[in-house]
Design a protein around this motif. Structure first.
Motif, PDB file in Angstrom:
ATOM      1  N   ARG A 132       0.829  -1.197   0.000  1.00 28.31           N
ATOM      2  CA  ARG A 132       0.000   0.000   0.000  1.00 28.31           C
ATOM      3  C   ARG A 132       0.868   1.252   0.000  1.00 28.31           C
ATOM      4  O   ARG A 132       2.057   1.204   0.282  1.00 28.31           O
ATOM      5  CB  ARG A 132      -0.919   0.012   1.222  1.00 28.31           C
ATOM      6  CG  ARG A 132      -0.155   0.037   2.557  1.00 28.31           C
ATOM      7  CD  ARG A 132      -1.095  -0.216   3.735  1.00 28.31           C
ATOM      8  NE  ARG A 132      -1.591  -1.585   3.732  1.00 28.31           N
ATOM      9  CZ  ARG A 132      -2.629  -1.993   4.463  1.00 28.31           C
ATOM     10  NH1 ARG A 132      -3.273  -1.136   5.229  1.00 28.31           N
ATOM     11  NH2 ARG A 132      -3.019  -3.246   4.421  1.00 28.31           N
ATOM     12  N   ILE A 133       0.239   2.389  -0.294  1.00 26.12           N
ATOM     13  CA  ILE A 133       0.857   3.696  -0.141  1.00 26.12           C
ATOM     14  C   ILE A 133      -0.153   4.610   0.540  1.00 26.12           C
ATOM     15  O   ILE A 133      -1.342   4.285   0.635  1.00 26.12           O
ATOM     16  CB  ILE A 133       1.293   4.312  -1.490  1.00 26.12           C
ATOM     17  CG1 ILE A 133       0.095   4.459  -2.416  1.00 26.12           C
ATOM     18  CG2 ILE A 133       2.386   3.509  -2.135  1.00 26.12           C
ATOM     19  CD1 ILE A 133       0.419   5.174  -3.707  1.00 26.12           C
ATOM     20  N   GLY A 134       0.324   5.753   1.034  1.00 30.28           N
ATOM     21  CA  GLY A 134      -0.569   6.700   1.690  1.00 30.28           C
ATOM     22  C   GLY A 134      -1.030   6.261   3.058  1.00 30.28           C
ATOM     23  O   GLY A 134      -1.977   6.834   3.603  1.00 30.28           O
ATOM     24  N   LYS A 137      -4.372   0.854  -2.499  1.00 31.20           N
ATOM     25  CA  LYS A 137      -3.669   0.070  -3.512  1.00 31.20           C
ATOM     26  C   LYS A 137      -4.648  -0.226  -4.638  1.00 31.20           C
ATOM     27  O   LYS A 137      -5.651  -0.897  -4.423  1.00 31.20           O
ATOM     28  CB  LYS A 137      -3.138  -1.234  -2.929  1.00 31.20           C
ATOM     29  CG  LYS A 137      -2.542  -2.175  -3.976  1.00 31.20           C
ATOM     30  CD  LYS A 137      -2.250  -3.548  -3.388  1.00 31.20           C
ATOM     31  CE  LYS A 137      -1.707  -4.484  -4.446  1.00 31.20           C
ATOM     32  NZ  LYS A 137      -1.509  -5.848  -3.922  1.00 31.20           N
ATOM     33  N   ASN A 138      -4.339   0.305  -5.841  1.00 31.22           N
ATOM     34  CA  ASN A 138      -5.246   0.122  -6.962  1.00 31.22           C
ATOM     35  C   ASN A 138      -6.649   0.558  -6.569  1.00 31.22           C
ATOM     36  O   ASN A 138      -6.845   1.668  -6.092  1.00 31.22           O
ATOM     37  CB  ASN A 138      -5.211  -1.328  -7.458  1.00 31.22           C
ATOM     38  CG  ASN A 138      -3.835  -1.743  -7.938  1.00 31.22           C
ATOM     39  OD1 ASN A 138      -2.996  -0.897  -8.254  1.00 31.22           O
ATOM     40  ND2 ASN A 138      -3.587  -3.033  -7.993  1.00 31.22           N
ATOM     41  N   LYS A 139      -7.625  -0.298  -6.701  1.00 31.89           N
ATOM     42  CA  LYS A 139      -8.992   0.054  -6.320  1.00 31.89           C
ATOM     43  C   LYS A 139      -9.289  -0.248  -4.859  1.00 31.89           C
ATOM     44  O   LYS A 139     -10.406  -0.026  -4.396  1.00 31.89           O
ATOM     45  CB  LYS A 139      -9.992  -0.693  -7.200  1.00 31.89           C
ATOM     46  CG  LYS A 139      -9.984  -0.253  -8.658  1.00 31.89           C
ATOM     47  CD  LYS A 139     -11.051  -0.999  -9.442  1.00 31.89           C
ATOM     48  CE  LYS A 139     -11.069  -0.550 -10.898  1.00 31.89           C
ATOM     49  NZ  LYS A 139     -12.112  -1.259 -11.677  1.00 31.89           N
ATOM     50  N   LYS A 140      -8.316  -0.772  -4.145  1.00 32.41           N
ATOM     51  CA  LYS A 140      -8.525  -1.113  -2.739  1.00 32.41           C
ATOM     52  C   LYS A 140      -8.226   0.079  -1.844  1.00 32.41           C
ATOM     53  O   LYS A 140      -7.258   0.800  -2.060  1.00 32.41           O
ATOM     54  CB  LYS A 140      -7.630  -2.285  -2.336  1.00 32.41           C
ATOM     55  CG  LYS A 140      -7.977  -3.599  -2.987  1.00 32.41           C
ATOM     56  CD  LYS A 140      -7.067  -4.702  -2.474  1.00 32.41           C
ATOM     57  CE  LYS A 140      -7.392  -6.038  -3.112  1.00 32.41           C
ATOM     58  NZ  LYS A 140      -6.501  -7.120  -2.611  1.00 32.41           N
ATOM     59  N   TRP A 141      -9.069   0.270  -0.840  1.00 39.00           N
ATOM     60  CA  TRP A 141      -8.845   1.271   0.194  1.00 39.00           C
ATOM     61  C   TRP A 141      -8.860   0.536   1.528  1.00 39.00           C
ATOM     62  O   TRP A 141      -9.636  -0.391   1.728  1.00 39.00           O
ATOM     63  CB  TRP A 141      -9.934   2.326   0.168  1.00 39.00           C
ATOM     64  CG  TRP A 141      -9.965   3.138  -1.081  1.00 39.00           C
ATOM     65  CD1 TRP A 141     -10.387   2.731  -2.319  1.00 39.00           C
ATOM     66  CD2 TRP A 141      -9.555   4.493  -1.231  1.00 39.00           C
ATOM     67  NE1 TRP A 141     -10.269   3.748  -3.215  1.00 39.00           N
ATOM     68  CE2 TRP A 141      -9.774   4.844  -2.574  1.00 39.00           C
ATOM     69  CE3 TRP A 141      -9.047   5.442  -0.359  1.00 39.00           C
ATOM     70  CZ2 TRP A 141      -9.488   6.110  -3.072  1.00 39.00           C
ATOM     71  CZ3 TRP A 141      -8.770   6.710  -0.846  1.00 39.00           C
ATOM     72  CH2 TRP A 141      -8.982   7.034  -2.190  1.00 39.00           C
ATOM     73  N   ALA A 174      -6.640   7.304   3.024  1.00 39.44           N
ATOM     74  CA  ALA A 174      -5.260   7.380   2.559  1.00 39.44           C
ATOM     75  C   ALA A 174      -4.815   8.834   2.599  1.00 39.44           C
ATOM     76  O   ALA A 174      -5.631   9.747   2.484  1.00 39.44           O
ATOM     77  CB  ALA A 174      -5.137   6.836   1.133  1.00 39.44           C
ATOM     78  N   TYR A 175      -3.526   9.046   2.791  1.00 35.97           N
ATOM     79  CA  TYR A 175      -2.942  10.386   2.840  1.00 35.97           C
ATOM     80  C   TYR A 175      -3.545  11.225   3.957  1.00 35.97           C
ATOM     81  O   TYR A 175      -3.744  12.430   3.834  1.00 35.97           O
ATOM     82  CB  TYR A 175      -3.077  11.083   1.477  1.00 35.97           C
ATOM     83  CG  TYR A 175      -2.529  10.236   0.370  1.00 35.97           C
ATOM     84  CD1 TYR A 175      -1.161  10.120   0.194  1.00 35.97           C
ATOM     85  CD2 TYR A 175      -3.375   9.496  -0.441  1.00 35.97           C
ATOM     86  CE1 TYR A 175      -0.647   9.305  -0.793  1.00 35.97           C
ATOM     87  CE2 TYR A 175      -2.870   8.675  -1.428  1.00 35.97           C
ATOM     88  CZ  TYR A 175      -1.508   8.580  -1.603  1.00 35.97           C
ATOM     89  OH  TYR A 175      -0.998   7.757  -2.573  1.00 35.97           O
ATOM     90  N   PRO A 223     -12.967   6.801  -0.265  1.00 38.02           N
ATOM     91  CA  PRO A 223     -13.673   6.452  -1.505  1.00 38.02           C
ATOM     92  C   PRO A 223     -15.167   6.726  -1.408  1.00 38.02           C
ATOM     93  O   PRO A 223     -15.773   6.625  -0.342  1.00 38.02           O
ATOM     94  CB  PRO A 223     -13.395   4.951  -1.637  1.00 38.02           C
ATOM     95  CG  PRO A 223     -13.271   4.481  -0.217  1.00 38.02           C
ATOM     96  CD  PRO A 223     -12.631   5.621   0.541  1.00 38.02           C
ATOM     97  N   ARG A 224     -15.730   7.077  -2.532  1.00 41.66           N
ATOM     98  CA  ARG A 224     -17.180   7.222  -2.661  1.00 41.66           C
ATOM     99  C   ARG A 224     -17.646   6.343  -3.809  1.00 41.66           C
ATOM    100  O   ARG A 224     -16.878   6.076  -4.737  1.00 41.66           O
ATOM    101  CB  ARG A 224     -17.560   8.679  -2.940  1.00 41.66           C
ATOM    102  CG  ARG A 224     -17.454   9.594  -1.735  1.00 41.66           C
ATOM    103  CD  ARG A 224     -17.720  11.030  -2.179  1.00 41.66           C
ATOM    104  NE  ARG A 224     -17.851  11.924  -1.034  1.00 41.66           N
ATOM    105  CZ  ARG A 224     -17.828  13.240  -1.124  1.00 41.66           C
ATOM    106  NH1 ARG A 224     -17.655  13.815  -2.296  1.00 41.66           N
ATOM    107  NH2 ARG A 224     -17.969  14.001  -0.053  1.00 41.66           N
TER     108      ARG A 224
END
Length: 559
Positions: free
Chosen positions: A288-290, A309-313, A340-341, A359-360
């Motif tokens: 992951r990042i963020g 990561k990609n579409k994963k939160w 994230a972030y 995400p929404r």
């Protein structure tokens, strides 16, 4: 008693096939049929003295796709083609057993699946070569931007004229130079792109000495030596666990791929790195990042939260016990959105999480948060405190510094299309936010900058991203006078964003004098506090893996 064995399932309709057994070869290569889109590798039976099973997927050109490891604590790995950008026909799975009493002189066994004959077989990496590699239940490393990058981490309220957009990389398209973040000219899209979509960082580590260049992680099969330092990356965390040791977790590097060497230990006594992925037991956090990583000195544990990561939160909490070196995952009560972030600060044993991108559902773009969430590790529960005052607007990519164990100072960040350079302070005793009126030359609006606490009354801001370019300037904020001071430091002249900054101890040195012809001598037993900068990118196609150091006393002297 059931015998030990390692099995593979090729595609959902295929039966398990035994690759390793207690009385067979310790190395096996098997060609994956072109029709197979899923591979599951697992062990069965008692492990005994066996240490691990090293597994590697290689494409037809013998280039590694992913590397994983089975252990007595992680007994299953899975790969899926749609999560592997480089998975093509002619994939080979190679597994090798380490430990136990098998003869090391056993020849490598070549197997086939469904009468598929491999054209190329790849010798498995040795245990030493696999040091620092991933041991996850899901070992996908690639960031499939063609499918995921268009939808992930998109902030609301985007303007057509101001919103910076990340540069796209279409599968199969080559480019001699790609940026960390896109130009504002691309902002005419109807859907604006947030800061978190800069997962599309693509580039390379800047030129360095020959010894450093050789240690870079490479995708070519010719590199057989293990890494001696982390690969270039951004979006990682560097978390000090004592005065001279820090743990590096996660990040994303060249070709938009999540780092295959996601965990390292930094020792400041000699500024050396040790690959730490294989040192810790238990379920390792997925790439992951963020995300954030915070160390609690009382429990001697690292808390990793969130990221994407990609579409994963993610909204999971992973804990690394630095005494037993074992990972565990928390099944927390209460609700906290995937973030994230964001920023995460430790105060009296609790995690204070502020802001971030969440995400929404489509077609509504992703948004930034202005909420404060607190995680109580003792009760394993999330809750939202009652907060009064003038709180910051929604944002992500900001910084948060804890001062005097009483105040959290929040600076910068952005919510598309606005980038901030305002300052807020949270009084942790009153749980009250207030806007801070500052004087002096303030940093320009930015996000993904680095920050570090220098003293009881001062903290530092360095670098970041302003919507167009990575920055290289440095500022110090004095909480007593509410004033900014800009510093000019040759060591911090490289533009970078998404980097990590920490304060740690390094060996002390005498200043050069006329008597010793300018040579420095290490003072025995002395140490000094040093600001260390690692990683990030420059928006011009470069990722950094160097460690830049500046003595804190030099920083304070320059004020």
């Amino acid at each position: 008693m059931e015998e030990f064995g390692v099995y593979a399932v090729f595609d959902i309709n295929g039966p398990p096939q035994r690759l390793l057994s207690s009385d067979g070869s310790c190395r096996v290569s098997v060609a994956v049929p072109a029709s197979v889109r899923q591979v599951v590798l697992f062990s069965s039976g008692p492990w005994g003295d066996r240490i691990c099973v090293c597994a590697e997927l290689n494409d037809a050109d013998r280039i590694p796709i992913t590397i994983g490891k089975l252990t007595p604590y992680n007994k299953c790995l899975s790969w899926e083609q749609w999560e592997e950008e480089t998975w093509t026909d002619g994939v080979t799975l190679t597994v090798s057993l380490e430990g136990g009493h098998l003869s090391k002189s056993e020849p490598e066994l070549i197997l086939a699946v469904k009468e598929y004959t491999p054209k190329n077989t790849v010798a498995p990496l040795t245990a030493r070569e696999l040091s620092g590699k991933r041991k996850r239940e899901q070992s996908s490393e690639s960031d499939d931007v063609g499918e995921a990058g268009e939808e992930e981490n998109v902030c609301p309220n985007g303007g057509k004229d101001k919103a910076p957009a990340a540069a796209r990389k279409v599968r199969g398209q080559s480019s001699s130079r790609q940026k960390l973040f896109g130009d504002r000219a691309e902002s005419s899209r109807t859907k604006t792109v947030s800061e978190a979509e800069t997962q599309e960082l693509v580039g390379k580590t800047p030129p360095q000495s020959a010894s450093r260049t050789k240690s870079r992680q490479s995708r070519t099969p010719t590199q057989t030596a293990p890494l001696i330092e982390p690969s270039g990356r951004w979006g990682q965390t560097l978390c000090p666990i004592d005065a001279q040791t820090a743990i590096l977790i996660g990040g994303q590097g060249a070709r938009m791929q999540f780092c295959k060497d996601p965990m390292w230990k930094l020792c400041t006594e000699d500024t050396s790195w040790v690959a730490a992925e294989t040192l810790a037991e238990g379920p390792t956090p997925e790439a992951r990042i963020g995300h954030t990583a915070v160390y609690d000195p009382d429990s001697e544990r690292i808390f990793v939260f969130g990221g994407s990561k990609n579409k994963k939160w993610f909204n999971d909490v992973h804990i690394l016990d630095t005494q037993s070196w074992r990972w565990s995952m928390v099944e927390a009560q209460g609700k906290v959105p995937p973030l994230a972030y964001h920023s995460c600060s430790m105060f009296r044993g609790e995690l204070f999480v502020l802001g971030g991108v969440f995400p929404r559902p489509n077609p509504e773009p992703d948004g930034c948060s202005d909420s404060l969430y607190i995680f109580d590790p003792h009760l394993s529960i999330w809750y939202q405190p009652i907060v009064t005052g003038d709180k910051p607007s929604p944002r992500s990519g900001h910084s948060a510094c804890v001062i005097q164990e009483r105040y959290i100072y929040v600076f910068g960040g952005w919510d598309t299309p606005v980038c901030y350079n305002d300052m807020y302070m949270l009084d942790l005793g009153l749980m009250e936010f207030s806007a801070v009126k500052t004087c002096g030359k303030a940093p320009s609006p930015r996000s993904w900058h680095g920050s570090a606490v220098l003293s009881d009354t001062r903290f530092l801001i360095h670098g970041g991203y302003n919507g167009n370019n990575a920055l290289s300037d440095t500022f110090v904020f004095d909480t007593e006078t509410s004033s900014w001071t800009e510093l000019t430091l040759p060591q911090l002249s490289v533009p970078r964003a998404g980097h990590s900054i920490v304060i740690m101890e390094t060996p002390g040195r005498h200043r050069p004098s006329e008597d010793n012809d300018g040579d420095e001598e290490v003072r025995s037993g002395s140490v000094r506090r040093t600001l260390l900068v690692f990683g990030g990118g420059d928006n011009e196609g470069r990722f950094y893996s160097d460690v830049t150091s500046v003595p804190v006393e030099d920083l304070l002297r320059a004020l």
